[in-house]
Scaffold this motif. Structure first.
Motif, PDB file in Angstrom:
ATOM      1  N   THR A 115       0.917  12.620  -9.099  1.00  0.00           N
ATOM      2  CA  THR A 115       0.337  13.919  -8.981  1.00  0.00           C
ATOM      3  C   THR A 115       1.452  15.141  -8.683  1.00  0.00           C
ATOM      4  O   THR A 115       1.256  16.437  -9.055  1.00  0.00           O
ATOM      5  N   LYS A 116       2.697  14.773  -8.294  1.00  0.00           N
ATOM      6  CA  LYS A 116       3.535  15.759  -7.983  1.00  0.00           C
ATOM      7  C   LYS A 116       4.016  16.323  -9.308  1.00  0.00           C
ATOM      8  O   LYS A 116       4.270  17.412  -9.443  1.00  0.00           O
ATOM      9  N   TYR A 117       4.400  15.527 -10.435  1.00  0.00           N
ATOM     10  CA  TYR A 117       4.897  15.980 -11.703  1.00  0.00           C
ATOM     11  C   TYR A 117       3.472  16.249 -12.660  1.00  0.00           C
ATOM     12  O   TYR A 117       4.099  16.607 -13.740  1.00  0.00           O
ATOM     13  N   CYS A 118       2.260  16.107 -12.246  1.00  0.00           N
ATOM     14  CA  CYS A 118       1.376  16.431 -13.177  1.00  0.00           C
ATOM     15  C   CYS A 118       0.933  18.011 -13.310  1.00  0.00           C
ATOM     16  O   CYS A 118       1.227  18.683 -12.762  1.00  0.00           O
TER      17      CYS A 118
ATOM     18  N   ILE B 202       1.444   7.129  -6.683  1.00  0.00           N
ATOM     19  CA  ILE B 202       0.376   7.968  -6.839  1.00  0.00           C
ATOM     20  C   ILE B 202       0.881   9.416  -6.556  1.00  0.00           C
ATOM     21  O   ILE B 202       0.678  10.367  -7.365  1.00  0.00           O
ATOM     22  N   ILE B 203       1.590   9.575  -5.342  1.00  0.00           N
ATOM     23  CA  ILE B 203       2.089  11.039  -5.018  1.00  0.00           C
ATOM     24  C   ILE B 203       3.275  11.604  -6.110  1.00  0.00           C
ATOM     25  O   ILE B 203       3.030  12.508  -6.449  1.00  0.00           O
TER      26      ILE B 203
ATOM     27  N   GLN C 218       1.073  -1.365  -0.205  1.00  0.00           N
ATOM     28  CA  GLN C 218       0.050   0.089  -0.061  1.00  0.00           C
ATOM     29  C   GLN C 218       1.042   1.259   0.003  1.00  0.00           C
ATOM     30  O   GLN C 218       0.582   2.244  -0.793  1.00  0.00           O
ATOM     31  N   ILE C 219       2.116   1.245   0.953  1.00  0.00           N
ATOM     32  CA  ILE C 219       2.697   2.459   0.812  1.00  0.00           C
ATOM     33  C   ILE C 219       3.465   2.767  -0.473  1.00  0.00           C
ATOM     34  O   ILE C 219       3.347   3.734  -0.959  1.00  0.00           O
ATOM     35  N   LYS C 220       3.977   1.623  -1.440  1.00  0.00           N
ATOM     36  CA  LYS C 220       4.408   1.680  -2.534  1.00  0.00           C
ATOM     37  C   LYS C 220       3.623   2.244  -3.511  1.00  0.00           C
ATOM     38  O   LYS C 220       3.995   3.032  -4.284  1.00  0.00           O
ATOM     39  N   GLU C 221       2.460   1.916  -3.527  1.00  0.00           N
ATOM     40  CA  GLU C 221       1.209   2.325  -4.434  1.00  0.00           C
ATOM     41  C   GLU C 221       1.045   3.844  -4.053  1.00  0.00           C
ATOM     42  O   GLU C 221       1.057   4.488  -5.048  1.00  0.00           O
ATOM     43  N   MET C 222       0.897   4.034  -2.959  1.00  0.00           N
ATOM     44  CA  MET C 222       0.690   5.494  -2.474  1.00  0.00           C
ATOM     45  C   MET C 222       1.920   6.421  -3.162  1.00  0.00           C
ATOM     46  O   MET C 222       1.715   7.472  -3.483  1.00  0.00           O
TER      47      MET C 222
END
Length: 74
Positions: free
Chosen positions: A71-74, A67-68, A60-64
Motif C-alpha cells: 500500500t505504501k508504493y501503490c 501489506i503495508i 502475522q507480522i510478516k504478512e502485515m
C-alpha cells in the motif's frame, strides 16, 4: 539451581559469584531464565504452545509488513 534459588531468596549475587567462582552475568541470566520459565508454567500454556503462538504472531507480522509495503508504493 542452588545458586538461582539462593539469589531469589535475596542473597547478594556478588557473594554467590565469588563462592561458586562464576560470572555475575551467568547468575543473572540463570535467574532470568528460571523466572521466565516459571512464568510460562503459570500462564497455563506449555512451552510448545507458546512457541506455536509466537510463530503464528511472527507470520502475522510478516504478512502485515507485506501489506503495508504494497500500500505504501501503490
Amino acid at each position: 539451581m542452588e545458586i538461582v534459588l539462593r539469589a531469589i531468596k535475596g542473597e547478594k549475587v556478588s557473594d554467590l559469584a565469588d563462592e561458586y567462582d562464576v560470572s555475575l552475568n551467568f547468575i543473572y541470566l540463570w535467574k532470568k531464565e528460571f523466572l521466565d520459565g516459571g512464568m510460562c508454567k503459570l500462564s497455563g500454556d506449555s512451552v510448545t504452545d507458546q512457541k506455536f503462538k509466537l510463530k503464528n504472531k511472527d507470520e502475522q507480522i510478516k504478512e502485515m509488513e507485506k501489506i503495508i509495503g504494497r500500500t505504501k508504493y501503490c
